[in-house]
Design an enzyme around this catalytic site. Sequence first.
Site, mmCIF file in Angstrom:
data_model
loop_
_atom_site.group_PDB
_atom_site.id
_atom_site.type_symbol
_atom_site.label_atom_id
_atom_site.label_comp_id
_atom_site.label_asym_id
_atom_site.label_seq_id
_atom_site.Cartn_x
_atom_site.Cartn_y
_atom_site.Cartn_z
ATOM 1 N N GLY A 52 0.815 -1.214 0.000
ATOM 2 C CA GLY A 52 0.000 0.000 0.000
ATOM 3 C C GLY A 52 0.852 1.270 0.000
ATOM 4 O O GLY A 52 1.842 1.353 0.712
ATOM 5 N N ASN A 82 -2.433 -8.748 11.695
ATOM 6 C CA ASN A 82 -1.393 -7.751 11.488
ATOM 7 C C ASN A 82 -1.939 -6.367 11.730
ATOM 8 O O ASN A 82 -3.107 -6.076 11.478
ATOM 9 C CB ASN A 82 -0.799 -7.854 10.069
ATOM 10 C CG ASN A 82 -1.540 -7.002 9.061
ATOM 11 O OD1 ASN A 82 -1.350 -5.786 8.978
ATOM 12 N ND2 ASN A 82 -2.429 -7.639 8.296
ATOM 13 N N ALA A 83 -1.054 -5.543 12.294
ATOM 14 C CA ALA A 83 -1.369 -4.124 12.428
ATOM 15 C C ALA A 83 -0.139 -3.365 11.955
ATOM 16 O O ALA A 83 0.447 -2.569 12.682
ATOM 17 C CB ALA A 83 -1.711 -3.778 13.879
ATOM 18 N N ILE A 84 0.260 -3.702 10.735
ATOM 19 C CA ILE A 84 1.443 -3.064 10.159
ATOM 20 C C ILE A 84 1.190 -1.566 10.040
ATOM 21 O O ILE A 84 2.035 -0.756 10.404
ATOM 22 C CB ILE A 84 1.757 -3.662 8.761
ATOM 23 C CG1 ILE A 84 1.895 -5.187 8.828
ATOM 24 C CG2 ILE A 84 2.980 -3.001 8.154
ATOM 25 C CD1 ILE A 84 3.088 -5.727 9.554
ATOM 26 N N GLY A 85 0.003 -1.208 9.566
ATOM 27 C CA GLY A 85 -0.347 0.201 9.517
ATOM 28 C C GLY A 85 0.208 0.937 8.316
ATOM 29 O O GLY A 85 0.437 2.149 8.382
ATOM 30 N N ASN A 144 -7.095 0.723 -1.925
ATOM 31 C CA ASN A 144 -7.211 0.135 -0.596
ATOM 32 C C ASN A 144 -8.074 1.045 0.275
ATOM 33 O O ASN A 144 -7.572 1.927 0.968
ATOM 34 C CB ASN A 144 -5.819 -0.045 -0.011
ATOM 35 C CG ASN A 144 -5.862 -0.625 1.384
ATOM 36 O OD1 ASN A 144 -6.935 -0.904 1.910
ATOM 37 N ND2 ASN A 144 -4.709 -0.787 1.982
ATOM 38 N N CYS A 183 -8.401 -0.929 4.746
ATOM 39 C CA CYS A 183 -7.415 -1.368 5.737
ATOM 40 C C CYS A 183 -7.935 -1.082 7.136
ATOM 41 O O CYS A 183 -8.256 0.057 7.461
ATOM 42 C CB CYS A 183 -6.084 -0.651 5.533
ATOM 43 S SG CYS A 183 -4.877 -1.155 6.776
ATOM 44 N N GLY A 191 -5.274 -15.175 6.456
ATOM 45 C CA GLY A 191 -4.806 -16.556 6.516
ATOM 46 C C GLY A 191 -5.919 -17.576 6.361
ATOM 47 O O GLY A 191 -7.081 -17.217 6.184
#
Lengths: 303, 303, 265, 265
Positions: free
Chosen positions: B46, B69-72, B127, B130, B217
């Site tokens: 992203g 995930n909380a990659i952000g 996106n 998210c 997943g």
Amino acid sequence: MTDLSVDLGFIKLKNPVLAASGTFGYGLEFSPFIDLNKLGGFVVKGLYFSPRPGNLPPRLVETPGGLINAIGLPGVGVERFSEEILPELRKYNTAIIVNVCGESNEEYASVVERLNKEEGISAYELNISCPNVKKDGLCPALSPKDTFSVVSLVKKSSSRPVITKLSPNVTDIVEIALSAQEAGTDALSLVNTFLAMAVDIETKKPILANTFGGLSGPAIKPLVLRMVYQVVSHVKIPVIGIGGISSGKDALEYLITGAKAVEVGTANFIDPETTVKIIEELKTYCQKKGIDKIETIIGTLKV
Amino acid sequence: MTDLSVDLGFIKLKNPVLAASGTFGYGLEFSPFIDLNKLGGFVVKGLYFSPRPGNLPPRLVETPGGLINAIGLPGVGVERFSEEILPELRKYNTAIIVNVCGESNEEYASVVERLNKEEGISAYELNISCPNVKKDGLCPALSPKDTFSVVSLVKKSSSRPVITKLSPNVTDIVEIALSAQEAGTDALSLVNTFLAMAVDIETKKPILANTFGGLSGPAIKPLVLRMVYQVVSHVKIPVIGIGGISSGKDALEYLITGAKAVEVGTANFIDPETTVKIIEELKTYCQKKGIDKIETIIGTLKV
Amino acid sequence: MIKDPQALIVGKKNWEDYYLFSLESSGIASQALPGQFIMVRISAQPQPLLRRPFSIHSKEKKNIEIFFQITGLGTSLLSQKRIGESLDILGPLGKGFVTGESFQDKVIVAVGGGRGIAPLYFLSQELCSSGASVKIFYGGKSHKDLPLKEKFEKDGIELFCSTDDGSFGYKGFVSDFFKAELEKLNPSCVFACGPEEMMKKIAQITQEKNIPAEFSLESVMGCGFGACWGCVKKIKKNFKEEWTKICEEGPVFSREEIIWTEEEK
Amino acid sequence: MIKDPQALIVGKKNWEDYYLFSLESSGIASQALPGQFIMVRISAQPQPLLRRPFSIHSKEKKNIEIFFQITGLGTSLLSQKRIGESLDILGPLGKGFVTGESFQDKVIVAVGGGRGIAPLYFLSQELCSSGASVKIFYGGKSHKDLPLKEKFEKDGIELFCSTDDGSFGYKGFVSDFFKAELEKLNPSCVFACGPEEMMKKIAQITQEKNIPAEFSLESVMGCGFGACWGCVKKIKKNFKEEWTKICEEGPVFSREEIIWTEEEK
Ligand SMILES: Cc1cc2nc3c(=O)[nH]c(=O)nc-3n(C[C@H](O)[C@H](O)[C@H](O)COP(=O)(O)OP(=O)(O)OC[C@H]3O[C@@H](n4cnc5c(N)ncnc54)[C@H](O)[C@@H]3O)c2cc1C
Ligand SMILES: Cc1cc2nc3c(=O)[nH]c(=O)nc-3n(C[C@H](O)[C@H](O)[C@H](O)COP(=O)(O)OP(=O)(O)OC[C@H]3O[C@@H](n4cnc5c(N)ncnc54)[C@H](O)[C@@H]3O)c2cc1C
Ligand SMILES: Cc1cc2nc3c(=O)[nH]c(=O)nc-3n(C[C@H](O)[C@H](O)[C@H](O)COP(=O)(O)O)c2cc1C
Ligand SMILES: Cc1cc2nc3c(=O)[nH]c(=O)nc-3n(C[C@H](O)[C@H](O)[C@H](O)COP(=O)(O)O)c2cc1C
Ligand code: FES
Ligand code: FES
């Protein structure tokens, strides 16, 4: 000695561990394996007014970490339940909760009215969230308005506390929770199953005869924990957490997040002793941490 | 020789297997393991207009069959992407899709406008779904109105086809899909991650620094398959399926259900060769079944 | 019906994808009847999530056996367990075949197709000890699908083997072989377990000849002990058709009770 | 950086919950440098879902070793694998410790806490062959947490052992022991791997004495090769602080680059 009891306001449970509707038969199926008296309580299979056959098989399919069911609420109906099953259940010293179903608001009310006459029920759990009975998983718990109208009607009919069981298949579960609270529900249980589907690439058909079913089991726990977290900070009534619980650790995650009790579902199939084991594990955790009353850990999540 | 190509209308892919945004880096990270030219295409991480740091760690936690995930959405920003990364990607003979992010509708538009000037991009994937960037997982894809407004603005700005990536965290995904279609999107990709949470019973804290994260997943596949099924029967534009795909069998379930292509996400971490293996497995399936063109199995589900 | 969380694997044999496990579980062995089954937990991890049902293949003192074929993830993981490991099992579950003194000196035929042979060994043990004369029809795709041949023979049970490809015994379906031999054998009762198509044919044949017959049905089982309503099949009860839990009221039903499905997936 | 889907387990040792596996993987062995790691796939089933990172503990010809402690599901399942089975691994990953000719004849100290000893064996192999004089500080909770003592001793490496409970060697934290001995040893460079708190103290001490130091950091890793952005820690680069992928630019960083977190969960 740790005090495991929890007070939901309208009912005091020995411990916060209940068995979830549809995964515990009418309770008696588990008596060869566990002492039912040890449970906080159990919720019996969903009950319509009349006997119902349920959906066509296949009704079950496994997925990674989960189970999709499209049982479709078969059952003996409220009359036979009252006459034949309830007298057996009354012998147990644990909270008996009846999961109430209806095709219309009126049917929910008639189930409750019929059961009002019977002794030995601690509360009703309104199943307004089963995704396996109508097309596309439709159910009252998808709309704040429908939720409000069925809950308020049932509350009028009921002589007992009413727990409203919500659906996870919504954009904003807080909104639905608030409707149910406004309609007077005494507690909320979160959640019923997630609308799901499985496909057989050999036959090119949906695996379930019903096409859709509801996903339960370990796979859904992180989703439900999030919903419980969102709802407890917005409502005043107790919340019961349901979803993917199969160990004391799972149950504790819900309690710490703010659920006052939990219901154990799919895990009962995998190990019929699960509920009793969870109770033991809660005891061990409390002893290890020096916790006298399990209630003191409810909602202690530090964010 | 089986023809694996699929025609999305606005773009023809070598085969229906794409890599999903955020799970494939900028693509180059996978070149030690696979020949990128074999893929139908890949969606890069992203991209906001400016570089962004992403969320505080911990950013990942595993759950049964899933990953939260909380990659952000950290990233290099559109300028550095265009200058440093895109030239590398142009060397590959596969569809490059850029996942476009924005804090406002205008930011989405400016990302697209900047990228319009660059060669070598096949499409944009918007996106709008998210769950890790705003409080409570808020994002445009939760509302038909917000979806409509961002998609129609971007469509105006874009010189390339636009794929709109939907969120699963809604009551009625068909409604959102129809809004996006009405706003002119060329295709839909279903879905981004499910809003989720995990709790550590020892520290009594959420495990992710961001509290919430998105579940992906194998655990989510049955939920997404259901959504794809619902959406394909209501829209006219192509749908790309994303969620829990890690084998040819998983991909085939989506294609049979009606997805015209699939994106592989989390499975890339577990096995960086997954995409290429899936392509092989699709070939084998077609050969075994005597299928000449994989397109002929799309949407063949018998209900 | 008990849970034995520690049934020790004391024996293991295998023939290609068929496996025979011997489990020490005195509680379950002491209660087991032919046609009943156990539910086996495959893994402590949630994949596969549910237990898997297996017929009780034999019992001897404290031990029971199961005989299974690898058909998917669960049976494949199960096949990898070793002697000395233990299994978490529930059993004995369900209602088995009719057995008992009334079969003394009678000829009884049991028909097993593929892995469907599993419960028929226990059944024949029991019937033989009641003094019946037991004949087993054992059918498989090919010679390698008849791994239990020697086991039955050792016990002196008369075997009628068939293979679809003719690589051993009668060439063709076991139901056809059964039909061809029926007149001669003239059994008082027939038992069958195997693929639904095979059982359907045995049902037709025995009905025509008016011979009582019982069948062990299969279904996807969520729990195995009546709690999930997942395993239902349509069964005739008092002239009504009802979705009936196979795990509780079956898996064995008489021909008269069974409503065969039109097309099996 | 390659994938070896079939790295054969050719050796296995264990001491209580510590395990040493020897893996045949010529591709990875030929590229490996001290401080680099591999990602191991634990199970074909999706639990645990992700691979697990392990430092390369040694290399010898076609083989590499990993040394690990059971800390959860993944390491527990891994510990049950047997010689003759094979593992699906990715590696070598990341950037390792600074090594090379410049350390010739220099005294080098490496400090390992618990399982943090893992990469230091490979490091000392390499440094010794460059002609450095390597001293290892090896700390654990108790005597049983120092299983690799003999292995280092056999190689003739000078060891300084400590245990928190005093059951072997110096009583107390390995960082305190290190501090006490530092003056005497006067190393040119210090390497450390272990619990964050330990490494933080080593950083303070070496900073005060102005001795260069490198640390191997840990983080939860989604992929191990730069694709997920899951493993970031705050790292100083050109006077700016940036969330940096540990798996790509680390796991080894110099003291100057690291921003220690205030409180570790
Ligand atoms: C009462 C009963 C007794 C049985 N006894 C035996 C036995 O003695 N020996 C033996 O080899 N097998 C027996 N089976 C079948 C056995 O349970 C299945 O082969 C096994 O559950 C498949 O599990 P899996 O994970 O390997 O396959 P899966 O990956 O789950 O499925 C593989 C195939 O088997 C089908 N299947 C899955 N679960 C079941 C189920 N519970 N029942 C029927 N089909 C299923 C699936 O639809 C699929 O087509 C019995 C089944 C029942 C209901
Ligand atoms: C670059 C690197 C090299 C490593 N080298 C070694 C080694 O040589 N030997 C060794 O024993 N261990 C090593 N570790 C740590 C090892 O990866 C973890 O112990 C392992 O992943 C835990 O997996 P589990 O499933 O057993 O535990 P889990 O059940 O996943 O978790 C148990 C505990 O470990 C923590 N944890 C989980 N995953 C990680 C992770 N990836 N990194 C750090 N902590 C984690 C969890 O937060 C939890 O507190 C290394 C870690 C990294 C990042
Ligand atoms: C086989 C099955 C049958 C169910 N039947 C009912 C039911 O009758 N009424 C109801 O409210 N919920 C029913 N549920 C939902 C469960 O009570 C529970 O909400 C859900 O399974 C999530 O919990 P779990 O993940 O612990 O299983 C059923 C679930 C399963 C798996
Ligand atoms: C670590 C991680 C990072 C992701 N980053 C992005 C992103 O930048 N943009 C986006 O649209 N989706 C992102 N996603 C969502 C994936 O593209 C995909 O929609 C989702 O993971 C479901 O697919 P899967 O189950 O195959 O992983 C991310 C997912 C993961 C696990
Ligand atoms: S398998 Fe659960 S009721 Fe029969
Ligand atoms: S572990 Fe995935 S980027 Fe570092």
